[in-house]
Enzyme design. Structure first.
Site, PDB file in Angstrom:
ATOM      1  N   ASP A  11       0.797  -1.218   0.000  1.00 20.49           N
ATOM      2  CA  ASP A  11       0.000   0.000   0.000  1.00 20.49           C
ATOM      3  C   ASP A  11       0.833   1.271   0.000  1.00 20.49           C
ATOM      4  O   ASP A  11       0.405   2.294  -0.516  1.00 20.49           O
ATOM      5  CB  ASP A  11      -1.010   0.003   1.151  1.00 20.49           C
ATOM      6  N   ASP A  52       3.401   0.913  13.028  1.00 15.63           N
ATOM      7  CA  ASP A  52       2.654  -0.350  13.022  1.00 15.63           C
ATOM      8  C   ASP A  52       3.289  -1.474  13.834  1.00 15.63           C
ATOM      9  O   ASP A  52       2.575  -2.231  14.490  1.00 15.63           O
ATOM     10  CB  ASP A  52       2.414  -0.863  11.602  1.00 15.63           C
TER      11      ASP A  52
END
Length: 884
Positions: free
Chosen positions: A70, A480
């Site tokens: 992404d 993350d």
């Protein structure tokens, strides 16, 4: 769970960091000459670390597969090494959004051709439109077709697809599904040009959250997949039947039976859900569809699997469980091309206790599960998992049943069976790529073995880096997955930072004179938001938050590790003695300031906010505003104090519409001097001094001499050497940089989605000695001139010059003439100049010597008109070179 990708870089860029057009090197007055050094670049191995929403196998060549991420580019599978090769590292600073890949397509007619639809955000966060990249050498080099709209590789719905597809019979025809109400687009010239399919009847209606004022969740997710029925065409003729998926719960699937001339809503289709995937089994005449009530990749509470018989128009609900029993949507849809009756799908949005994978060998009539309950909460798995190659995938967790660690996955929107090997399957998760090579054990009652198949695919977003003078060479703060302590850059660390386990680490620091003392801050809901280590980051313990803290912010350790200053989100700047058990508010410094420490004086700390520099000499209790002026007015700034020198501070940052560059202070921030030879700078770091030098080496991500890149200086910024090249740019590198204090020339670079890069010098990188007499080597030569990229008004070329004589060269000057009005705009690994149509490229100091039989290479970009003929002849001094 890791559900979001880091947006730190995006917010900084949206504040104006990248406004303005690129500057041409040929501008008047001439740009200063730059030296260059040849660097070898590698990733500090983490293996994965982010969401992989798409995996695509070529249908005509075995072992040819691609993965898209992404925010971290695209990759090609290397079967010989079982690794992934990055393909979009050449994306530069101005085009950083083109590292987000919303779709990828591999040409089954010509397997050398591959296409990537790129663009990261459809809202204002990404200032540029999307593009379709096309390659005729499997992604080794690219050409770009810019689009008149944005694409969203990191937007909601990015796991649906594939939105980009090549006609399997007439491969010059491609379709692209666009978001934001832009409709369906088609190319008839192999991706070079695109036009909207004007008669396509539906641009989509679904947005995740129409009320979102940022434009992120409120964007119409548009056209989400394109699938060809290859049985309705012949080689060289356009495929007649094309299916298109639309983000519209009532009208999700359309079909053309006349090669796109007309389109109709597919009759009798189910409503109430979005079709994430549409996969066709042409042999049996079935179109399979995976539905969810949400666009994903995080959300989805209900879903169905349907089968459409293309010959009869019959719809059959083939869902493996009753809708009342689901709490997830379906995706990850694939068929076994060797045995097309075999179908698989995932419960992509099943977060707890685990994702689920379903398999049918009778076209969806019956299903089995990858795991099931024996007696709740106990479960039995059809698989085994070995994550020893990426041990952090367990997250150091010890969950209670029915949860397990490592998890089978989450956000499992990409799952593909190898079209040439029924035993091989790969699937993407929010953190890695998993796979198996004995999948058919599932059907015989045995267990299939799952392991990471992710080596080479590095997808972390990096917020901060540190390289202490002793202990581990690299500490990282990541989005993350928190961050890692690398004791060996070539090996995956056993675990990310834990206790506490931040979802995102925002800042870290170590005590300069006691580097075993390390502090990090990050995001965790609920807190704590700060952690300490006394063994160089190997083990951690949580600190205590001051009242109101909502995010990590920035943190600084005193040089001796006895006190800390913390500027968290949600609360003002605070200071503490010891390990943060009792914080006190700091006076004289605004909330949200960036904080750093002096690397010699344990009581001196620095801060910066909104153009003002602040200094504390009492351990962070009180700060005073510096009289320094002319600094950047915004907060897109990073600064550091030099180890070993009290009060020596370097500050980088700014924006194109104001002060922007690199500043130096030798009086503890009382005054700063702007370096005149640095046009823009975004990071600053220090490393071991060069041989014979007394001052540490500087590293920066900057624009110098009209060139955006990574630079090194061994003389306090008086001169600079570019250490990357146009093939190694990695989009945005503006978060952090640091040299290694133990290895001269080694530098660690942050990226926003390509992990931590480290580079080592292979050429020496001395400064350019300036103009001198043109070298006149003797003996024959050979030139290979290759255009590696071309766009509407410009192109990129690589030149290889080979010494085909018997003696060495101690310098070289290559000349040629452009015949079609081409004009140089930028060059690397050579000093290039143009007068009229005549071009000269001369050696730099580090690449002057060319042994007999050896080659030297350089590259450039140039403007062009419609024609772009290659030069017919090259001369080296008085020698005429052979042209390869």
């Amino acid at each position: 769970m890791r559900r979001t990708r880091i947006l730190t870089a995006v917010l900084a860029l949206a504040a104006g960091l990248l406004s303005g057009a690129p500057t041409a090197l040929a501008a008047d007055p001439p740009a200063p000459k730059l030296a260059a050094d040849t660097y070898t670049w590698k990733n500090a191995r983490i293996d994965g670390g982010g969401f992989v929403p798409g995996i695509v196998f070529n249908r005509s060549e075995k072992n040819l597969a691609y993965a898209r991420t992404d925010i971290g580019g695209a990759y090609r599978w290397q079967e010989s090494s079982k690794t992934w090769t990055p393909l979009l590292d050449s994306v530069g600073w101005e085009d950083w959004g083109h590292t987000g890949v919303v779709s990828i397509a591999s040409d089954s007619v010509d397997p050398d051709r591959v296409y990537a639809a790129v663009g990261t955000y459809t809202n204002s966060w990404d200032p540029k439109n999307g593009a379709v990249m096309r390659s005729s050498d499997r992604g080794a080099s690219w050409q770009k077709a810019n689009l008149p709209f944005k694409l969203g590789g990191n937007m909601p719905g990015r796991g649906m697809g594939e939105r980009l597809a090549v006609d399997p019979n007439r491969n010059s025809v491609l379709y692209l599904g666009a978001p934001s109400g832009k409709g369906l687009w088609r190319s008839t010239n192999s991706g070079a040009g695109w036009s909207q399919v004007a008669n396509f009847p539906n641009v989509g209606t679904y947005a995740q959250d129409p009320s979102d004022t940022s434009g992120y969740a409120s964007d119409n997710q548009g056209i989400v997949w394109v699938t060809f029925d290859e049985s309705t065409g012949t080689a060289g003729s356009a495929t007649k039947t094309v299916y298109v998926g639309v983000a519209d719960k009532d009208n999700a699937v359309y079909r053309s039976t006349d090669a796109g001339a007309t389109w109709q809503r597919l009759a009798g289709q189910p409503t109430g859900h979005l079709a994430h995937k549409g996969v066709l089994d042409a042999k049996n005449g079935y179109l399979y569809l995976a539905y969810s009530d949400k666009g994903g990749p995080y959300d989805g509470g209900k879903g169905r699997l349907w089968r459409y018989a293309t010959g009869t128009g019959t719809w059959t609900d083939i869902s493996p469980v009753a809708e009342a029993d689901t709490s997830y949507g379906f995706s990850g849809l694939t068929v076994d091309r060797q045995k097309p009756g075999t179908v698989m799908a995932t419960a992509y949005s099943a977060w707890w206790p685990d994702t689920q994978i379903f398999r049918s060998t009778d076209s969806g009539a019956t299903w089995s599960k990858a795991w099931d309950y024996t007696s709740y909460p106990n479960r039995e798995n059809r698989y085994t998992m070995d994550v020893s190659s990426s041990p952090w995938l367990t997250w150091g967790a010890n969950p209670q049943p029915p949860e397990q660690t490592p998890k089978l996955g989450w956000m499992t929107e990409a799952l593909e069976i190898d079209p040439f090997d029924s035993d091989r399957m790969m699937y993407g998760t929010g953190a890695t790529v998993y796979g198996t090579e004995n999948l058919t054990n599932w059907d015989s009652g045995g267990k299939f073995a799952i392991r990471p198949m992710v080596r080479g695919l590095e997808e972390t977003a990096v917020n901060d880096l540190a390289s202490p003078p002793s202990g581990a060479p690299l500490l990282s703060a990541l989005g993350d997955i928190g961050g890692f302590r690398h004791t060996d850059l070539t090996k995956v660390p056993s675990m990310m930072f834990t206790q506490p386990d931040f979802t995102t680490t925002t800042s870290l620091d170590f005590a300069e004179s006691k580097p075993n003392t390390v502090v990090r801050t990050g995001n965790l809901d609920p807190g704590p938001h700060i952690a300490f280590s006394t063994d160089n980051g190997a083990n951690w313990f949580a600190g205590t938050d001051p009242s109101g803290v909502s995010g990590g912010g920035t943190v600084a350790s005193a040089a001796d590790g006895t006190r800390f200053v913390w500027s968290p989100e949600g609360a003002g700047v605070h200071h503490a003695s010891g390990f943060g058990t009792s914080w006190q508010a700091s006076a004289g410094i605004p909330a949200g300031a960036i904080v750093e420490s002096d690397r010699v004086d344990a009581k001196t700390f620095y801060g910066f906010k909104s153009g003002k520099f602040h200094v504390s000499t009492d351990g962070g209790a009180t700060f005073k505003e510096s009289p320094a002026s002319g600094l950047p007015s915004g907060d897109s700034v990073r600064f550091k104090a030099l180890p070993g020198a009290k009060g020596d501070v370097w500050l980088a940052g700014g924006a194109a519409d104001g002060a922007y560059g690199l500043w130096h202070s030798t009086d503890g921030g009382t005054s700063f001097t702007k370096l005149p030879n640095v046009e823009q700078a975004d990071t600053i770091g220090f490393g071991k001094a060069a041989p014979g030098a007394s001052y540490q080496t500087l590293y920066t991500s900057a624009k110098i001499g009209g060139v955006r890149g990574l630079f090194r200086s061994t003389d306090q910024g008086a001169s600079w050497t570019r250490i990357n090249d146009d093939a190694h740019q990695w989009g945005w590198t503006g978060a952090a940089i640091t040299g290694d204090p133990r290895v001269y020339g080694r530098v660690y670079v942050s990226t926003n989605g390509r992990g931590v890069l480290y580079g080592d010098s292979s050429g020496g990188g001395t400064t350019d000695p300036g103009p001198g007499p043109d070298p006149t080597p003797t003996g024959p030569c050979k030139v290979t001139y290759k255009i590696t990229g071309q766009w509407s008004d410009g192109f990129q070329a690589d030149v290889q010059l080979t010494n085909t004589g018997t003696g060495p060269w101690t310098g070289w000057s290559l000349a040629w003439t452009f015949t079609d009005g081409q004009k140089l705009t930028q060059a690397w690994n050579a000093e290039a100049a143009q007068s009229g149509s005549a071009v000269t490229a001369k050696n730099l100091a580090w690449n002057a010597n060319v042994a007999a039989g050896s080659s030297v290479s350089f590259g450039f970009t140039a403007s062009r008109s419609d024609a772009n003929a290659k030069p017919a002849a090259f001369t080296l001094g008085e020698q005429t070179c052979a042209v390869a």
